[in-house]
Design a protein around this motif. Structure first.
Motif, PDB file in Angstrom:
ATOM      1  N   ASP A 143      20.690   6.723  -9.649  1.00 52.55           N
ATOM      2  CA  ASP A 143      20.612   8.044  -9.725  1.00 52.55           C
ATOM      3  C   ASP A 143      19.161   8.627  -9.439  1.00 52.55           C
ATOM      4  O   ASP A 143      18.914   9.756 -10.313  1.00 52.55           O
ATOM      5  N   GLY A 144      18.370   7.867  -9.129  1.00 50.78           N
ATOM      6  CA  GLY A 144      16.837   8.145  -9.159  1.00 50.78           C
ATOM      7  C   GLY A 144      16.257   8.960  -8.147  1.00 50.78           C
ATOM      8  O   GLY A 144      16.791   9.056  -6.905  1.00 50.78           O
ATOM      9  N   PRO A 145      15.108   9.358  -7.948  1.00 53.77           N
ATOM     10  CA  PRO A 145      14.118   9.889  -6.962  1.00 53.77           C
ATOM     11  C   PRO A 145      14.199   9.115  -5.899  1.00 53.77           C
ATOM     12  O   PRO A 145      14.030   7.954  -5.975  1.00 53.77           O
ATOM     13  N   GLU A 146      14.254   9.728  -4.589  1.00 45.57           N
ATOM     14  CA  GLU A 146      14.490   8.984  -3.495  1.00 45.57           C
ATOM     15  C   GLU A 146      13.046   8.016  -3.193  1.00 45.57           C
ATOM     16  O   GLU A 146      13.150   6.819  -3.014  1.00 45.57           O
ATOM     17  N   ASP A 147      11.879   8.741  -3.393  1.00 48.33           N
ATOM     18  CA  ASP A 147      10.662   7.676  -3.448  1.00 48.33           C
ATOM     19  C   ASP A 147      10.656   6.600  -4.191  1.00 48.33           C
ATOM     20  O   ASP A 147      10.178   5.513  -4.048  1.00 48.33           O
ATOM     21  N   LEU A 148      10.802   6.883  -5.423  1.00 47.17           N
ATOM     22  CA  LEU A 148      10.772   5.980  -6.697  1.00 47.17           C
ATOM     23  C   LEU A 148      11.801   4.727  -6.370  1.00 47.17           C
ATOM     24  O   LEU A 148      11.651   3.599  -6.653  1.00 47.17           O
ATOM     25  N   ILE A 156       0.633  -1.064  -0.132  1.00 45.49           N
ATOM     26  CA  ILE A 156       0.002  -0.063   0.119  1.00 45.49           C
ATOM     27  C   ILE A 156       0.872   1.358  -0.106  1.00 45.49           C
ATOM     28  O   ILE A 156       1.899   1.265   1.006  1.00 45.49           O
ATOM     29  N   THR A 157       0.835   1.868  -0.907  1.00 38.66           N
ATOM     30  CA  THR A 157       1.836   3.297  -1.055  1.00 38.66           C
ATOM     31  C   THR A 157       1.323   4.500  -1.520  1.00 38.66           C
ATOM     32  O   THR A 157       0.068   4.713  -2.058  1.00 38.66           O
ATOM     33  N   ASP A 158       2.027   5.542  -1.192  1.00 41.05           N
ATOM     34  CA  ASP A 158       1.581   6.787  -1.499  1.00 41.05           C
ATOM     35  C   ASP A 158       1.274   7.495  -2.685  1.00 41.05           C
ATOM     36  O   ASP A 158       2.261   7.366  -3.519  1.00 41.05           O
ATOM     37  N   MET A 159       0.230   7.908  -2.933  1.00 41.15           N
ATOM     38  CA  MET A 159      -0.112   8.604  -4.260  1.00 41.15           C
ATOM     39  C   MET A 159      -0.813   9.953  -4.064  1.00 41.15           C
ATOM     40  O   MET A 159      -1.435  10.387  -4.734  1.00 41.15           O
ATOM     41  N   SER A 160      -0.441  10.472  -3.089  1.00 38.71           N
ATOM     42  CA  SER A 160      -0.793  11.973  -2.690  1.00 38.71           C
ATOM     43  C   SER A 160      -0.261  12.933  -3.275  1.00 38.71           C
ATOM     44  O   SER A 160      -0.687  14.049  -3.734  1.00 38.71           O
ATOM     45  N   GLN A 161       1.070  12.672  -3.917  1.00 38.80           N
ATOM     46  CA  GLN A 161       1.807  13.593  -4.800  1.00 38.80           C
ATOM     47  C   GLN A 161       2.299  12.617  -5.996  1.00 38.80           C
ATOM     48  O   GLN A 161       2.481  11.189  -5.579  1.00 38.80           O
ATOM     49  N   PRO A 162       2.801  13.070  -7.077  1.00 32.29           N
ATOM     50  CA  PRO A 162       3.391  12.365  -8.215  1.00 32.29           C
ATOM     51  C   PRO A 162       4.449  11.480  -7.687  1.00 32.29           C
ATOM     52  O   PRO A 162       5.077  11.828  -6.678  1.00 32.29           O
ATOM     53  N   LEU A 163       4.646  10.362  -8.229  1.00 32.47           N
ATOM     54  CA  LEU A 163       5.577   9.464  -7.936  1.00 32.47           C
ATOM     55  C   LEU A 163       7.047  10.041  -8.573  1.00 32.47           C
ATOM     56  O   LEU A 163       6.995   9.926  -9.870  1.00 32.47           O
ATOM     57  N   GLY A 164       8.112  10.149  -8.019  1.00 36.21           N
ATOM     58  CA  GLY A 164       9.244  10.732  -8.597  1.00 36.21           C
ATOM     59  C   GLY A 164       9.143  12.366  -8.850  1.00 36.21           C
ATOM     60  O   GLY A 164       8.212  12.750  -8.356  1.00 36.21           O
ATOM     61  N   TYR A 165       9.742  12.611  -9.955  1.00 35.49           N
ATOM     62  CA  TYR A 165       9.714  14.089 -10.382  1.00 35.49           C
ATOM     63  C   TYR A 165       9.189  14.172 -11.767  1.00 35.49           C
ATOM     64  O   TYR A 165       8.203  15.219 -12.038  1.00 35.49           O
ATOM     65  N   ALA A 166       9.248  13.097 -12.685  1.00 35.99           N
ATOM     66  CA  ALA A 166       8.686  13.127 -14.161  1.00 35.99           C
ATOM     67  C   ALA A 166       7.523  12.750 -14.071  1.00 35.99           C
ATOM     68  O   ALA A 166       7.021  11.823 -13.666  1.00 35.99           O
TER      69      ALA A 166
END
Ligand code: URA
Length: 431
Positions: free
Chosen positions: A263-268, A236-246
């Motif tokens: 070298d990816g975004p922390e959440d992704l 069960i994961t967060d989608m209250s903001q977009p995942l990563g940056y792109a």
């Protein structure tokens, strides 16, 4: 058996038998039961729910309404992953090669995006030459040879789900846990993998709005999968903001490549490493979750995960070329913060819709996608900002996008109080 009696039975809160559910699905798929009776039954299910047995029977009936892919000719344990959909969700592009580089077999059938959530196929097809129209024999051969293949769903999988989903969409009966669970699980089971990892998103941009509902849906899906002898786990994961940056097709391909480079975004990165480790462990490659986490880490650090990504792209005809010359747009617009403070919210739905309006997604099935456009966030929830800082960068090919720029600014909520960063994974449901 008469449909009207079955509607009445469900309306009054009684349990339908397996035979009754088979009767309903067979006759609805064969156009003998009309839409008005099926709509009435769907609404009764929406209000009265279904038992685990009913949900499993419904899944099985939908699964048997069409073809089932036979992956027995693929050597080894086949692992699959399904996300309930989100904005900026490029996990398949990372996870597929990552777990294949660890030795798991990924035979993935993916869909296109509609509305504010992008589809894996559209992202892959943004790579020049890459084809997702693969014959089943070539698909299986590629999985046996390199461990991964991703194809579009050309086979006649779960036609009952297609009909029912379209009807639910126009009868306000989409958000029903047994109906969502049987819809997702019938498709996953028809795709033939042994291990299924579900990524159940919560948030404004997702089907499930609360942890309680996400937990219920996860438990029902895990139960259904287990009743078919499959190993199923739900994150069960967060989608209250977009995942990563792109958010946008080529932009997400680039972000996936960076993530495979470590070298990816922390959440992704966290999400892919955790789900990836689970797939590797459940796929029997190693005997503990700890070893799986180590192996996943090693494959990123050594470059093997990225090499697998490049091998996979090439095998499906894709030509990546120079990544600095991958994206071509008319203009790049920076959207600036209008106040000092901390980001407390980035509305995923608004960002997803704004990216779609730029041309990154489809409003209707007939719309053409512009692979180069989209939005790259420059800040995430919890970040400190000063007035004038760049919040997001828009990659644009359209003429008048003033209203889209306003929507993107409006998606960022800035407060005076310090905001704590949330963990991307809330819970893992295994039974
Ligand atoms: N995704 C599906 O495939 N089906 C649903 O019912 C909801 C989300």
């Amino acid at each position: 058996m008469r449909m009207v009696d079955l509607i009445e039975k469900k309306r009054d809160g009684y349990e339908l038998t397996k035979e009754e559910i088979i009767f309903i699905i067979e006759n609805y798929t064969n156009k003998i039961i009309p839409d008005y009776q099926m709509s009435s039954l769907l609404m009764a299910i929406y209000f009265k729910g279904m038992t685990t047995e009913e949900s499993s029977a419904l899944t099985e009936a939908m699964l048997n309404s069409g073809d089932v892919i036979d992956l027995s000719v693929v050597h080894g344990i086949k692992v699959d992953k399904h996300s309930t959909g989100g904005v900026g969700d490029k996990t398949t592009l990372v996870l597929g090669p990552l777990v294949a580089s660890c030795g798991a077999k990924v035979a993935k059938l993916s869909g296109r995006g509609l509305g504010h959530t992008g589809g894996t196929l559209d992202k892959l097809e943004s790579i020049e030459g890459l084809s997702i129209d693969i014959e089943i024999e070539d698909f299986v051969k590629q999985v046996n040879e390199i461990g991964i293949a991703v194809a579009g769903q050309t086979a006649n999988l779960t036609p009952a789900d297609k009909l029912l989903y379209a009807l639910r969409d126009v009868t306000a009966t989409v958000p029903s846990i047994p109906l969502i669970a049987s819809s997702i699980m019938s498709k996953k089971l028809a795709s033939g993998s042994d291990v299924i990892v579900l990524d159940v998103k919560i948030g404004e941009g997702a089907f499930m709005k609360t942890i309680e509902d996400a937990r219920k849906l996860s438990k029902v899906m895990v139960g259904i999968g287990n009743s078919f002898g499959k190993k199923v786990v739900a994150f069960i994961t967060d989608m209250s903001q977009p995942l990563g940056y792109a958010v946008g097709n080529k932009l997400e391909v680039l972000e996936a490549i960076n993530t495979l480079k470590g070298d990816g975004p922390e959440d992704l990165t966290e999400l892919c490493n955790e789900i990836g480790a689970y797939m590797v462990y459940a796929g029997g490659i190693v005997s503990t979750l700890e070893e799986a986490k180590k192996l996943v880490d090693e494959k990123v650090t050594s470059g093997a995960a990225l090499d697998k990504q490049l091998e996979f792209i090439k095998a499906q005809g894709g030509i990546l070329g120079d990544l600095d010359d991958f994206i071509h747009v008319k203009e790049i617009i920076e959207v600036k913060a209008e106040a000092d403070g901390y980001i407390s919210d980035i509305d995923a739905l608004t960002i997803g819709v704004a990216a779609m309006k730029l041309g990154a997604g489809r409003e209707t099935k007939e719309d053409e996608i512009d692979p180069d456009v989209g939005i790259v966030l420059n800040k995430k929830v919890g970040d400190k900002v000063s007035k004038g800082d760049t919040l997001a960068i828009l990659y644009n090919n359209k003429d008048d996008i003033e209203s889209i720029i306003k929507e993107v600014i409006g998606a960022f909520i800035i407060t005076n109080e310090v905001v704590k960063k949330k963990s991307i994974i809330f819970e893992i449901i295994t039974e």
